[in-house]
Write an enzyme that holds these catalytic residues in place. Structure first.
Site, short mmCIF file in Angstrom:
data_model
loop_
_atom_site.label_atom_id
_atom_site.label_comp_id
_atom_site.label_asym_id
_atom_site.label_seq_id
_atom_site.Cartn_x
_atom_site.Cartn_y
_atom_site.Cartn_z
CG ASP A 14 -2.03 1.00 1.17
OD1 ASP A 14 -2.17 1.63 0.12
OD2 ASP A 14 -2.75 1.14 2.17
CG ASP A 108 -3.28 3.84 -3.64
OD1 ASP A 108 -4.19 3.12 -4.09
OD2 ASP A 108 -3.42 4.57 -2.65
CD GLU A 109 -5.50 -0.79 -1.55
OE1 GLU A 109 -5.22 -1.59 -0.63
OE2 GLU A 109 -6.46 -0.01 -1.49
#
EC number: 2.7.7.7
Length: 360
Positions: A14, A108-109
């Site tokens: 993350d 983003d993860e």
């Protein structure tokens, strides 16, 4: 009750305050300052906030007005999604050096299954550390990681030592980790569900574990069996490298609230046109049309209709949306409208992954 599979090694990566961190990386003048991406001061919603801003209670999904009220020194930055996608591709290229079993959740993860990995490294914890170091050295951003035997625990663990940290929950630690966990920290337990659990005397994982499955299904429906299993460390969902798109949507927040359906139709035409463009880009059609309405008091309403055939044409989408719009009277002026298409015709491909047991 389902039985657990042999241990897997799952990493959840993350990125730390991703959008805001990209802006601070690209513009040195913003470093160390409280910034919010999106959510212009008078309108809009915050997409991301830097850690400097989070200290003042600024976070994603709150209004720009409230964000500025909480942090008068807050700097608003317009989002640059093309830039975020560019950076995300670099990060995912790093992931692919370690495994092909990568399941992106957003820009983003992502989950990585490193049970069998390209480096031949038996330690998922060392791999996570190496991946984070490469992201920092090659991209210039920090990331946090959670490492465990399944996606559920890895996701929770990645939030433990943020920013720029990681946490491993090994197989023999999973049960104790979940038992002491505050119930609101369980992934998938939102504010409303947490409040309901509090009323039922469920404050920790141990409290949840003491409730029989019949009790949980009575109060939480199908989610009851999910809660019953995950608190026992049972979550057999695989890391799926080819996630199937479940819906395609387009929406718009207005500078001035709309109170007339005529003006709403004009805006919905443009939204339907954008939705049609996205559907054509992905070569997808769908059967279920949903109209999303967010009122000036931030309450939200959705109205849906399913068609007997697949559609992707703007005119057909708009015709149904008009019907949904006039289905009932508006309760207030409207600040956001959105249209989504679900029940899609994209082919479902199932990947079968053989999981082996290794020392963690």
């Amino acid at each position: 009750m389902s039985e657990p599979l042999p241990y897997r090694k799952i990493i959840h990566i993350d990125m730390d305050a991703f959008y805001a961190s990209v802006e601070q990386m690209d513009n040195p003048e913003l470093r160390g300052k409280p910034i919010a991406v999106g959510g212009a001061e008078n309108r809009g919603v915050v997409s991301a906030a830097s850690y400097e801003a989070r200290k003042f209670g600024v976070r994603s999904a709150i209004s720009g007005f409230l964000a500025k009220k909480n942090c008068p020194e807050l700097i608003f930055v317009r989002p640059r999604f093309d830039r975020y996608k560019e950076i995300s591709k670099k990060i995912h290229k790093i992931f692919s050096d370690y495994t092909d079993l990568i399941e992106p959740l957003s820009l983003d993860e992502a989950y990585l299954d490193v049970t069998k990995n390209k480096k031949g490294n038996p330690s998922a914890s060392l791999l996570a550390q190496e991946i984070r170091e490469r992201i920092f050295n090659e991209v210039g951003l920090t990331a946090s990681a959670g490492i465990s035997v399944n996606k559920f625990v890895a996701k929770i663990a990645s939030d433990y030592n943020k920013p720029n940290g990681q946490k491993t929950v090994s197989p023999d630690e999973v049960i104790a980790f979940l038992e002491q966990l505050p119930i609101q920290k369980f992934y998938g337990v939102g504010k409303v569900t947490a409040e309901k659990m509090f009323q039922l005397g469920i404050f920790t994982g141990m409290d949840l574990k003491l409730k029989p499955i019949e009790f949980l299904e009575k109060h939480f429906g199908k989610s009851g069996s999910f809660y019953y299993n995950v608190v026992r460390g049972i979550h057999n969902s695989e890391v799926k490298s080819n996630r199937i798109t479940k819906s395609v949507a387009a929406e718009h927040t207005f500078d001035v609230n709309l109170s007339s359906e005529i003006f709403m139709i004009e805006r919905l035409e443009k939204i339907a046109q954008e939705l049609e463009r996205r559907l054509k880009k992905y070569q997808i059609s769908g059967k279920t049309i949903t109209l999303k309405i967010k009122y000036s008091d931030f309450t939200q309403q959705t109205r849906s209709k399913s068609m007997p055939y697949f559609i992707s044409d703007k005119s057909l989408i708009l015709e149904t949306v008009k019907e949904l719009l006039y289905q009932e009277k508006m309760k207030d002026s409207v600040r956001l409208l959105g249209i989504s298409l679900s029940n899609l015709n994209n082919e479902i491909k199932k990947t079968i992954v053989v999981q082996l047991k290794f020392d963690f």
